[in-house]
Design an enzyme around this catalytic site. Structure first.
Site, mmCIF file in Angstrom:
data_model
loop_
_atom_site.group_PDB
_atom_site.id
_atom_site.type_symbol
_atom_site.label_atom_id
_atom_site.label_comp_id
_atom_site.label_asym_id
_atom_site.label_seq_id
_atom_site.Cartn_x
_atom_site.Cartn_y
_atom_site.Cartn_z
ATOM 1 N N HIS A 184 -1.878 -2.197 3.915
ATOM 2 C CA HIS A 184 -2.222 -0.904 4.794
ATOM 3 C C HIS A 184 -0.840 -0.317 5.151
ATOM 4 O O HIS A 184 -0.058 -1.115 5.679
ATOM 5 C CB HIS A 184 -3.192 -1.428 5.816
ATOM 6 C CG HIS A 184 -4.438 -1.813 5.547
ATOM 7 N ND1 HIS A 184 -4.508 -3.237 5.327
ATOM 8 C CD2 HIS A 184 -5.677 -1.044 5.209
ATOM 9 C CE1 HIS A 184 -5.847 -3.318 4.837
ATOM 10 N NE2 HIS A 184 -6.513 -2.114 4.811
ATOM 11 N N ASP A 186 -0.379 -2.580 8.352
ATOM 12 C CA ASP A 186 0.141 -3.905 8.149
ATOM 13 C C ASP A 186 1.523 -4.214 8.461
ATOM 14 O O ASP A 186 1.787 -5.206 9.220
ATOM 15 C CB ASP A 186 -0.162 -4.451 6.761
ATOM 16 C CG ASP A 186 -1.774 -4.447 6.526
ATOM 17 O OD1 ASP A 186 -2.472 -4.460 7.362
ATOM 18 O OD2 ASP A 186 -1.806 -4.558 5.108
ATOM 19 N N GLU A 227 -15.544 -3.839 -4.020
ATOM 20 C CA GLU A 227 -15.193 -5.034 -3.729
ATOM 21 C C GLU A 227 -16.472 -6.067 -4.297
ATOM 22 O O GLU A 227 -17.730 -5.641 -4.116
ATOM 23 C CB GLU A 227 -14.942 -5.186 -2.376
ATOM 24 C CG GLU A 227 -14.876 -6.682 -1.923
ATOM 25 C CD GLU A 227 -14.051 -6.605 -0.519
ATOM 26 O OE1 GLU A 227 -13.177 -5.941 -0.231
ATOM 27 O OE2 GLU A 227 -14.725 -7.545 0.162
ATOM 28 N N ASP A 260 -19.340 -9.818 6.090
ATOM 29 C CA ASP A 260 -18.309 -9.830 5.169
ATOM 30 C C ASP A 260 -17.251 -11.219 5.462
ATOM 31 O O ASP A 260 -16.382 -11.273 5.765
ATOM 32 C CB ASP A 260 -17.386 -8.594 5.388
ATOM 33 C CG ASP A 260 -16.538 -8.098 4.186
ATOM 34 O OD1 ASP A 260 -16.557 -8.979 3.170
ATOM 35 O OD2 ASP A 260 -15.750 -7.540 4.416
ATOM 36 N N ASP A 272 -8.713 -9.796 -2.302
ATOM 37 C CA ASP A 272 -9.058 -9.218 -0.803
ATOM 38 C C ASP A 272 -9.832 -10.281 -0.376
ATOM 39 O O ASP A 272 -11.079 -10.078 -0.499
ATOM 40 C CB ASP A 272 -9.639 -7.803 -0.915
ATOM 41 C CG ASP A 272 -9.865 -7.316 0.376
ATOM 42 O OD1 ASP A 272 -9.357 -7.973 1.497
ATOM 43 O OD2 ASP A 272 -10.507 -6.270 0.690
HETATM 44 C C1 3MF Z 1 -12.611 -4.667 4.618
HETATM 45 C C2 3MF Z 1 -11.972 -4.593 3.290
HETATM 46 C C3 3MF Z 1 -10.634 -4.032 3.371
HETATM 47 C C4 3MF Z 1 -10.088 -3.050 2.332
HETATM 48 C C5 3MF Z 1 -8.825 -2.532 2.478
HETATM 49 C C6 3MF Z 1 -8.355 -1.687 1.504
HETATM 50 C C7 3MF Z 1 -9.167 -5.203 4.869
HETATM 51 O O1 3MF Z 1 -13.588 -5.730 4.195
HETATM 52 O O2 3MF Z 1 -12.274 -5.187 2.403
HETATM 53 O O3 3MF Z 1 -9.808 -4.934 3.532
HETATM 54 O O4 3MF Z 1 -10.046 -3.774 1.117
HETATM 55 O O5 3MF Z 1 -8.939 -1.792 3.797
HETATM 56 O O6 3MF Z 1 -8.559 -0.323 1.822
HETATM 57 MG MG MG Z 2 -11.679 -4.758 0.093
HETATM 58 MG MG MG Z 3 -14.097 -7.020 2.463
#
Ligand code: 3MF
Ligand code: MG
Ligand code: MG
Length: 415
Positions: free
Chosen positions: A76, A79, A246, A284, A316
Protein backbone atom coordinates in the site's frame (compact mmCIF):
# COMPACT_ATOMS: atom_id res chain seq x y z
CA UNK A 1 9.85 -31.19 30.09
CA UNK A 2 9.51 -27.48 29.51
CA UNK A 3 11.42 -25.95 26.60
CA UNK A 4 13.74 -23.08 27.53
CA UNK A 5 13.12 -19.86 25.66
CA UNK A 6 16.47 -19.98 23.89
CA UNK A 7 15.78 -23.44 22.45
CA UNK A 8 12.33 -22.78 21.01
CA UNK A 9 13.36 -21.34 17.64
CA UNK A 10 15.68 -24.29 17.06
CA UNK A 11 12.82 -26.66 17.86
CA UNK A 12 10.45 -24.88 15.46
CA UNK A 13 13.13 -24.87 12.76
CA UNK A 14 13.91 -28.57 13.27
CA UNK A 15 10.25 -29.63 13.13
CA UNK A 16 9.66 -27.44 10.07
CA UNK A 17 12.61 -29.15 8.42
CA UNK A 18 11.26 -32.54 9.49
CA UNK A 19 7.97 -31.80 7.71
CA UNK A 20 9.83 -31.96 4.41
CA UNK A 21 8.05 -31.02 1.21
CA UNK A 22 9.68 -27.64 0.91
CA UNK A 23 10.84 -26.20 -2.40
CA UNK A 24 14.11 -24.42 -3.04
CA UNK A 25 14.11 -20.63 -3.37
CA UNK A 26 14.96 -21.11 -7.08
CA UNK A 27 11.87 -23.26 -7.62
CA UNK A 28 9.68 -20.84 -5.68
CA UNK A 29 10.92 -17.99 -7.85
CA UNK A 30 9.61 -19.71 -10.97
CA UNK A 31 6.08 -18.90 -9.82
CA UNK A 32 4.59 -15.43 -10.06
CA UNK A 33 4.02 -15.24 -6.32
CA UNK A 34 4.08 -11.91 -4.49
CA UNK A 35 4.47 -11.17 -0.82
CA UNK A 36 2.71 -8.10 0.55
CA UNK A 37 4.54 -5.71 2.84
CA UNK A 38 1.44 -5.57 5.04
CA UNK A 39 1.17 -9.37 5.43
CA UNK A 40 4.72 -9.82 6.71
CA UNK A 41 4.55 -6.67 8.84
CA UNK A 42 1.16 -7.52 10.39
CA UNK A 43 1.61 -7.42 14.15
CA UNK A 44 -1.52 -9.34 15.12
CA UNK A 45 -3.64 -6.34 16.04
CA UNK A 46 -7.40 -6.13 15.49
CA UNK A 47 -10.44 -4.57 17.12
CA UNK A 48 -10.31 -7.04 20.00
CA UNK A 49 -6.62 -7.94 19.73
CA UNK A 50 -3.46 -6.24 20.92
CA UNK A 51 -0.38 -6.76 18.74
CA UNK A 52 1.65 -9.90 19.48
CA UNK A 53 4.66 -9.17 17.24
CA UNK A 54 7.29 -6.48 16.96
CA UNK A 55 7.21 -4.07 13.99
CA UNK A 56 9.23 -5.10 10.94
CA UNK A 57 10.36 -2.66 8.27
CA UNK A 58 10.40 -3.04 4.50
CA UNK A 59 14.16 -3.68 4.32
CA UNK A 60 13.75 -6.79 6.48
CA UNK A 61 10.61 -7.94 4.68
CA UNK A 62 12.22 -7.61 1.25
CA UNK A 63 15.41 -9.34 2.43
CA UNK A 64 13.46 -12.27 3.87
CA UNK A 65 11.34 -12.55 0.71
CA UNK A 66 14.49 -12.60 -1.39
CA UNK A 67 16.02 -15.35 0.74
CA UNK A 68 12.85 -17.42 0.68
CA UNK A 69 12.45 -17.10 -3.08
CA UNK A 70 9.34 -14.92 -3.01
CA UNK A 71 10.30 -12.95 -6.09
CA UNK A 72 7.75 -10.12 -5.89
CA UNK A 73 6.74 -7.56 -3.31
CA UNK A 74 3.50 -5.58 -3.06
CA UNK A 75 2.60 -2.57 -0.94
CA UNK A 76 0.00 0.00 0.00
CA UNK A 77 1.16 3.59 -0.43
CA UNK A 78 1.02 4.05 3.35
CA UNK A 79 2.61 0.74 4.36
CA UNK A 80 6.02 2.39 4.21
CA UNK A 81 5.38 6.06 3.42
CA UNK A 82 3.71 8.04 6.20
CA UNK A 83 0.44 9.62 5.04
CA UNK A 84 1.79 13.12 5.57
CA UNK A 85 4.85 12.39 3.39
CA UNK A 86 2.86 11.25 0.35
CA UNK A 87 3.62 13.28 -2.74
CA UNK A 88 6.41 15.18 -0.96
CA UNK A 89 10.21 14.98 -1.02
CA UNK A 90 10.24 12.36 1.75
CA UNK A 91 8.27 10.04 -0.54
CA UNK A 92 10.96 10.20 -3.22
CA UNK A 93 13.60 9.44 -0.61
CA UNK A 94 11.70 6.40 0.73
CA UNK A 95 10.86 5.11 -2.76
CA UNK A 96 14.57 5.38 -3.55
CA UNK A 97 15.38 3.23 -0.53
CA UNK A 98 12.72 0.70 -1.50
CA UNK A 99 14.18 0.46 -5.01
CA UNK A 100 17.60 -0.15 -3.53
CA UNK A 101 16.35 -2.87 -1.16
CA UNK A 102 14.51 -4.58 -4.02
CA UNK A 103 17.56 -4.51 -6.29
CA UNK A 104 19.89 -5.79 -3.56
CA UNK A 105 17.66 -8.76 -2.87
CA UNK A 106 16.60 -9.65 -6.39
CA UNK A 107 12.95 -8.89 -5.63
CA UNK A 108 10.66 -6.89 -7.93
CA UNK A 109 7.73 -4.71 -7.00
CA UNK A 110 4.78 -6.18 -8.91
CA UNK A 111 1.84 -4.27 -7.46
CA UNK A 112 1.03 -1.06 -5.62
CA UNK A 113 -2.26 -0.23 -3.93
CA UNK A 114 -3.83 2.80 -2.30
CA UNK A 115 -4.98 2.66 1.30
CA UNK A 116 -8.54 4.01 1.32
CA UNK A 117 -9.77 2.44 4.54
CA UNK A 118 -7.53 3.20 7.53
CA UNK A 119 -6.98 6.94 7.82
CA UNK A 120 -9.67 9.15 9.36
CA UNK A 121 -9.89 11.10 6.09
CA UNK A 122 -11.80 8.10 4.65
CA UNK A 123 -14.45 8.08 7.40
CA UNK A 124 -17.14 8.94 4.85
CA UNK A 125 -15.44 6.83 2.13
CA UNK A 126 -13.03 7.85 -0.63
CA UNK A 127 -16.10 8.99 -2.58
CA UNK A 128 -17.45 11.22 0.18
CA UNK A 129 -19.78 14.18 -0.39
CA UNK A 130 -16.98 16.60 0.35
CA UNK A 131 -15.24 17.65 -2.89
CA UNK A 132 -11.98 18.05 -0.92
CA UNK A 133 -12.03 14.41 0.14
CA UNK A 134 -12.69 13.34 -3.43
CA UNK A 135 -9.87 15.51 -4.77
CA UNK A 136 -7.63 14.04 -2.11
CA UNK A 137 -8.67 10.52 -3.19
CA UNK A 138 -7.70 11.40 -6.77
CA UNK A 139 -4.35 12.68 -5.57
CA UNK A 140 -3.80 9.43 -3.65
CA UNK A 141 -4.57 7.06 -6.52
CA UNK A 142 -2.57 9.14 -9.01
CA UNK A 143 0.33 9.27 -6.58
CA UNK A 144 0.15 5.47 -6.22
CA UNK A 145 0.37 5.18 -10.00
CA UNK A 146 3.53 7.32 -9.85
CA UNK A 147 5.03 5.08 -7.16
CA UNK A 148 4.12 2.01 -9.22
CA UNK A 149 5.90 3.29 -12.31
CA UNK A 150 8.86 4.38 -10.23
CA UNK A 151 9.23 0.90 -8.74
CA UNK A 152 8.54 -0.96 -11.99
CA UNK A 153 5.16 -2.41 -10.98
CA UNK A 154 2.69 -3.79 -13.53
CA UNK A 155 -0.45 -3.70 -11.40
CA UNK A 156 -2.40 -1.24 -9.27
CA UNK A 157 -5.02 -2.71 -6.95
CA UNK A 158 -8.00 -0.92 -5.42
CA UNK A 159 -9.82 -2.40 -2.48
CA UNK A 160 -12.30 0.47 -2.00
CA UNK A 161 -12.33 -0.18 1.75
CA UNK A 162 -14.72 2.30 3.29
CA UNK A 163 -16.89 2.71 0.17
CA UNK A 164 -20.16 2.07 1.99
CA UNK A 165 -21.93 3.16 5.16
CA UNK A 166 -23.14 2.22 8.60
CA UNK A 167 -26.53 3.91 8.39
CA UNK A 168 -28.71 4.35 5.35
CA UNK A 169 -30.21 7.49 3.93
CA UNK A 170 -27.40 10.02 4.17
CA UNK A 171 -25.72 9.02 0.94
CA UNK A 172 -27.16 8.36 -2.49
CA UNK A 173 -25.57 5.23 -3.93
CA UNK A 174 -25.63 6.12 -7.64
CA UNK A 175 -23.98 9.47 -6.95
CA UNK A 176 -21.35 7.84 -4.73
CA UNK A 177 -20.54 5.22 -7.36
CA UNK A 178 -20.15 7.99 -9.93
CA UNK A 179 -17.74 9.79 -7.62
CA UNK A 180 -15.78 6.61 -7.00
CA UNK A 181 -15.50 6.12 -10.77
CA UNK A 182 -14.09 9.64 -11.05
CA UNK A 183 -11.16 8.65 -8.85
CA UNK A 184 -10.47 5.55 -10.95
CA UNK A 185 -10.75 7.61 -14.11
CA UNK A 186 -8.21 10.05 -12.72
CA UNK A 187 -5.85 7.14 -11.97
CA UNK A 188 -6.22 5.67 -15.48
CA UNK A 189 -5.80 9.04 -17.22
CA UNK A 190 -2.75 9.83 -15.15
CA UNK A 191 -1.35 6.36 -15.84
CA UNK A 192 -1.65 6.89 -19.59
CA UNK A 193 0.28 10.14 -19.36
CA UNK A 194 3.02 8.76 -17.09
CA UNK A 195 3.37 5.51 -19.02
CA UNK A 196 3.71 7.40 -22.31
CA UNK A 197 6.32 9.74 -20.82
CA UNK A 198 8.31 6.82 -19.39
CA UNK A 199 7.91 4.53 -22.38
CA UNK A 200 6.32 1.91 -20.16
CA UNK A 201 3.08 -0.05 -20.53
CA UNK A 202 0.15 1.28 -18.54
CA UNK A 203 -0.61 -0.52 -15.30
CA UNK A 204 -3.36 -3.07 -15.01
CA UNK A 205 -5.90 -1.54 -12.65
CA UNK A 206 -7.59 -4.18 -10.51
CA UNK A 207 -10.66 -3.82 -8.31
CA UNK A 208 -10.90 -5.98 -5.22
CA UNK A 209 -14.26 -6.66 -3.58
CA UNK A 210 -14.96 -7.64 0.00
CA UNK A 211 -18.51 -8.23 1.19
CA UNK A 212 -18.70 -7.34 4.90
CA UNK A 213 -15.91 -5.11 6.19
CA UNK A 214 -14.99 -2.37 7.10
CA UNK A 215 -18.43 -0.79 6.70
CA UNK A 216 -21.79 -2.26 7.66
CA UNK A 217 -22.98 -1.99 4.06
CA UNK A 218 -20.63 -2.13 1.10
CA UNK A 219 -21.44 -0.55 -2.28
CA UNK A 220 -19.37 -3.00 -4.34
CA UNK A 221 -19.40 -6.15 -2.21
CA UNK A 222 -18.51 -8.87 -4.71
CA UNK A 223 -16.37 -9.41 -7.78
CA UNK A 224 -19.61 -9.66 -9.78
CA UNK A 225 -20.72 -6.25 -8.52
CA UNK A 226 -17.39 -4.92 -9.69
CA UNK A 227 -17.75 -6.49 -13.11
CA UNK A 228 -21.04 -4.69 -13.54
CA UNK A 229 -19.45 -1.47 -12.26
CA UNK A 230 -16.66 -1.80 -14.85
CA UNK A 231 -19.28 -2.29 -17.58
CA UNK A 232 -21.60 0.42 -16.24
CA UNK A 233 -20.40 3.24 -18.49
CA UNK A 234 -19.05 5.20 -15.52
CA UNK A 235 -15.43 4.40 -16.39
CA UNK A 236 -13.66 6.29 -19.16
CA UNK A 237 -11.16 3.43 -19.69
CA UNK A 238 -12.95 0.21 -18.78
CA UNK A 239 -10.41 -1.75 -20.82
CA UNK A 240 -7.70 -0.74 -18.32
CA UNK A 241 -9.72 -1.98 -15.34
CA UNK A 242 -10.20 -5.57 -14.24
CA UNK A 243 -10.37 -7.57 -11.04
CA UNK A 244 -8.20 -8.67 -8.17
CA UNK A 245 -10.52 -11.26 -6.64
CA UNK A 246 -9.55 -12.53 -3.22
CA UNK A 247 -10.29 -16.18 -2.51
CA UNK A 248 -11.62 -15.58 0.99
CA UNK A 249 -13.57 -12.44 0.11
CA UNK A 250 -15.68 -14.49 -2.30
CA UNK A 251 -16.00 -17.41 0.11
CA UNK A 252 -17.11 -15.06 2.90
CA UNK A 253 -20.38 -14.17 1.22
CA UNK A 254 -21.11 -17.78 0.35
CA UNK A 255 -19.85 -17.90 -3.22
CA UNK A 256 -18.01 -20.80 -4.78
CA UNK A 257 -14.69 -18.98 -5.32
CA UNK A 258 -14.04 -21.15 -8.36
CA UNK A 259 -17.28 -19.99 -9.97
CA UNK A 260 -16.54 -16.34 -9.13
CA UNK A 261 -13.16 -16.73 -10.80
CA UNK A 262 -14.80 -18.36 -13.80
CA UNK A 263 -17.07 -15.34 -14.22
CA UNK A 264 -14.02 -13.07 -14.14
CA UNK A 265 -12.27 -15.29 -16.69
CA UNK A 266 -15.12 -15.27 -19.20
CA UNK A 267 -15.25 -11.49 -18.89
CA UNK A 268 -11.50 -11.33 -19.59
CA UNK A 269 -11.04 -9.52 -16.28
CA UNK A 270 -9.01 -11.87 -14.12
CA UNK A 271 -5.96 -9.62 -13.80
CA UNK A 272 -4.59 -10.46 -10.35
CA UNK A 273 -5.51 -12.86 -7.51
CA UNK A 274 -5.20 -12.58 -3.71
CA UNK A 275 -4.62 -16.04 -2.28
CA UNK A 276 -5.59 -17.09 1.23
CA UNK A 277 -8.16 -19.23 3.02
CA UNK A 278 -10.91 -19.10 5.64
CA UNK A 279 -14.54 -19.90 6.27
CA UNK A 280 -17.91 -19.08 4.74
CA UNK A 281 -20.03 -16.38 6.36
CA UNK A 282 -17.37 -15.33 8.82
CA UNK A 283 -15.24 -12.19 9.04
CA UNK A 284 -12.02 -11.80 7.09
CA UNK A 285 -9.83 -14.28 8.97
CA UNK A 286 -7.10 -14.23 6.28
CA UNK A 287 -5.72 -17.71 6.95
CA UNK A 288 -2.88 -18.85 4.74
CA UNK A 289 -3.66 -20.63 1.47
CA UNK A 290 -4.74 -24.26 1.70
CA UNK A 291 -5.01 -24.55 5.49
CA UNK A 292 -8.81 -24.71 5.50
CA UNK A 293 -10.06 -25.73 2.08
CA UNK A 294 -7.29 -27.61 0.26
CA UNK A 295 -9.72 -29.56 -1.93
CA UNK A 296 -11.49 -26.40 -3.02
CA UNK A 297 -8.11 -24.79 -3.65
CA UNK A 298 -7.08 -27.75 -5.79
CA UNK A 299 -10.21 -27.23 -7.85
CA UNK A 300 -9.58 -23.50 -8.15
CA UNK A 301 -6.09 -24.15 -9.48
CA UNK A 302 -7.33 -26.72 -11.98
CA UNK A 303 -9.62 -24.03 -13.39
CA UNK A 304 -6.86 -21.41 -13.49
CA UNK A 305 -4.30 -23.76 -15.03
CA UNK A 306 -6.71 -24.86 -17.69
CA UNK A 307 -7.30 -21.21 -18.64
CA UNK A 308 -3.62 -20.27 -18.67
CA UNK A 309 -3.78 -17.99 -15.62
CA UNK A 310 -0.24 -18.17 -14.18
CA UNK A 311 -0.30 -15.29 -11.73
CA UNK A 312 0.19 -12.94 -10.04
CA UNK A 313 -0.69 -14.87 -6.92
CA UNK A 314 -0.56 -12.42 -4.02
CA UNK A 315 -0.14 -13.91 -0.54
CA UNK A 316 -2.74 -11.67 1.08
CA UNK A 317 -3.10 -13.39 4.44
CA UNK A 318 -2.25 -12.66 8.04
CA UNK A 319 0.25 -14.82 9.86
CA UNK A 320 -1.66 -15.91 12.98
CA UNK A 321 -1.17 -14.02 16.24
CA UNK A 322 0.30 -17.18 17.75
CA UNK A 323 3.20 -17.08 15.27
CA UNK A 324 6.28 -15.19 16.46
CA UNK A 325 8.37 -12.70 14.50
CA UNK A 326 10.80 -15.54 13.87
CA UNK A 327 7.95 -17.83 12.84
CA UNK A 328 6.62 -15.40 10.21
CA UNK A 329 9.62 -16.03 7.97
CA UNK A 330 10.68 -19.45 9.30
CA UNK A 331 7.25 -21.09 9.04
CA UNK A 332 4.38 -18.91 7.89
CA UNK A 333 5.63 -17.64 4.51
CA UNK A 334 7.63 -20.66 3.34
CA UNK A 335 4.87 -23.13 4.22
CA UNK A 336 2.23 -20.97 2.53
CA UNK A 337 4.28 -20.75 -0.66
CA UNK A 338 5.07 -24.47 -0.59
CA UNK A 339 1.44 -25.51 -0.08
CA UNK A 340 0.52 -23.30 -3.02
CA UNK A 341 3.17 -24.86 -5.25
CA UNK A 342 2.16 -28.38 -4.20
CA UNK A 343 -1.49 -27.63 -4.94
CA UNK A 344 -0.46 -26.12 -8.28
CA UNK A 345 1.47 -29.27 -9.16
CA UNK A 346 -1.46 -31.43 -8.06
CA UNK A 347 -3.73 -29.40 -10.31
CA UNK A 348 -1.40 -30.37 -13.15
CA UNK A 349 -1.79 -34.00 -12.13
CA UNK A 350 -5.56 -33.62 -12.23
CA UNK A 351 -5.29 -32.26 -15.77
CA UNK A 352 -3.11 -35.20 -16.83
CA UNK A 353 -4.92 -37.91 -14.88
CA UNK A 354 -6.12 -40.62 -17.30
CA UNK A 355 -9.22 -41.38 -15.25
CA UNK A 356 -10.30 -37.75 -14.99
CA UNK A 357 -9.53 -37.24 -18.67
CA UNK A 358 -11.45 -40.26 -19.88
CA UNK A 359 -14.40 -39.58 -17.60
CA UNK A 360 -14.57 -35.93 -18.66
CA UNK A 361 -14.32 -36.81 -22.34
CA UNK A 362 -17.05 -39.45 -21.97
CA UNK A 363 -19.37 -36.95 -20.28
CA UNK A 364 -18.79 -34.46 -23.07
CA UNK A 365 -19.32 -37.10 -25.75
CA UNK A 366 -22.66 -37.92 -24.12
CA UNK A 367 -24.70 -41.12 -24.43
CA UNK A 368 -25.77 -42.63 -27.72
CA UNK A 369 -29.35 -41.81 -28.62
CA UNK A 370 -30.93 -44.15 -31.16
CA UNK A 371 -30.56 -42.93 -34.74
CA UNK A 372 -33.66 -41.12 -35.89
CA UNK A 373 -34.83 -40.61 -32.28
CA UNK A 374 -37.09 -37.68 -31.62
CA UNK A 375 -34.91 -34.78 -30.22
CA UNK A 376 -37.95 -33.73 -28.18
CA UNK A 377 -37.99 -37.06 -26.34
CA UNK A 378 -36.69 -36.04 -22.90
CA UNK A 379 -37.08 -39.55 -21.47
CA UNK A 380 -34.92 -41.08 -24.22
CA UNK A 381 -32.20 -38.44 -23.78
CA UNK A 382 -32.24 -39.03 -20.01
CA UNK A 383 -31.92 -42.84 -20.48
CA UNK A 384 -29.08 -42.41 -22.98
CA UNK A 385 -26.98 -40.47 -20.41
CA UNK A 386 -28.16 -42.15 -17.22
CA UNK A 387 -25.12 -44.31 -16.47
CA UNK A 388 -22.56 -41.75 -17.63
CA UNK A 389 -23.62 -39.23 -15.00
CA UNK A 390 -22.31 -41.46 -12.20
CA UNK A 391 -18.92 -40.23 -13.41
CA UNK A 392 -19.51 -36.87 -11.69
CA UNK A 393 -19.13 -38.52 -8.32
CA UNK A 394 -16.22 -40.66 -9.51
CA UNK A 395 -14.35 -37.53 -10.68
CA UNK A 396 -14.88 -35.92 -7.28
CA UNK A 397 -13.54 -39.10 -5.62
CA UNK A 398 -10.55 -39.05 -7.91
CA UNK A 399 -9.77 -35.44 -6.99
CA UNK A 400 -9.74 -36.38 -3.31
CA UNK A 401 -7.48 -39.34 -4.13
CA UNK A 402 -5.09 -36.99 -5.90
CA UNK A 403 -5.17 -34.64 -2.91
CA UNK A 404 -4.36 -37.55 -0.59
CA UNK A 405 -1.73 -39.06 -2.87
CA UNK A 406 -3.73 -42.30 -3.31
CA UNK A 407 -3.25 -42.11 -7.08
CA UNK A 408 0.48 -42.51 -6.45
CA UNK A 409 0.03 -45.68 -4.46
CA UNK A 410 -0.39 -44.27 -0.98
CA UNK A 411 -2.57 -46.74 0.93
CA UNK A 412 -4.23 -46.92 4.34
CA UNK A 413 -4.81 -50.30 6.01
CA UNK A 414 -5.39 -52.10 2.73
CA UNK A 415 -4.82 -55.83 2.57
C1 3MF B 1 -8.51 -6.51 2.94
C2 3MF B 1 -7.62 -6.83 1.83
C3 3MF B 1 -6.63 -5.79 1.51
C4 3MF B 1 -6.39 -5.63 0.05
C5 3MF B 1 -5.36 -4.59 -0.17
C6 3MF B 1 -5.03 -4.46 -1.63
C7 3MF B 1 -5.10 -5.38 3.27
O1 3MF B 1 -9.26 -7.58 3.29
O2 3MF B 1 -7.69 -7.89 1.27
O3 3MF B 1 -5.43 -6.12 2.17
O4 3MF B 1 -6.01 -6.81 -0.56
O5 3MF B 1 -5.83 -3.39 0.32
O6 3MF B 1 -5.57 -3.40 -2.19
MG1 MG C 1 -6.89 -8.73 -0.47
MG1 MG D 1 -8.75 -9.82 2.86
Amino acid sequence: MSIPENQQQALVARLTQACGGSYSPETRRKFYISGPQWAAAYQGQALFHAPTREPVGFEDVIRHYGELGIGHWTTHDTDVIPTEALGRDQQAEIVGRIGKALAENGVRCSMVTTETFYHAVWAASPAAESPEVREYAKFRVKNTVDIGHELGAGFAVYWPGSLGYYVQGAIEETETLGWYAEALNAACDHDRTVAAAKGRATLKHCLEAKPFEPQAEILLPTSDAMLSFIASGLLTHPEMVGLNPEYLHELMWGAAPRAALARALVAGKLFHFDINDGYRLKHDVDIAVGLVNPLDWLNVLVLLRSHGYNGPFNLDYKPPRTTSNFGVFAVSFPTAVDRFITLWEMAGEVQDDPIVKEATAALKAGGTVAAGADPRDAAAITRANRELLTLHELIAHRLVQILLGVHRGRTYSIG
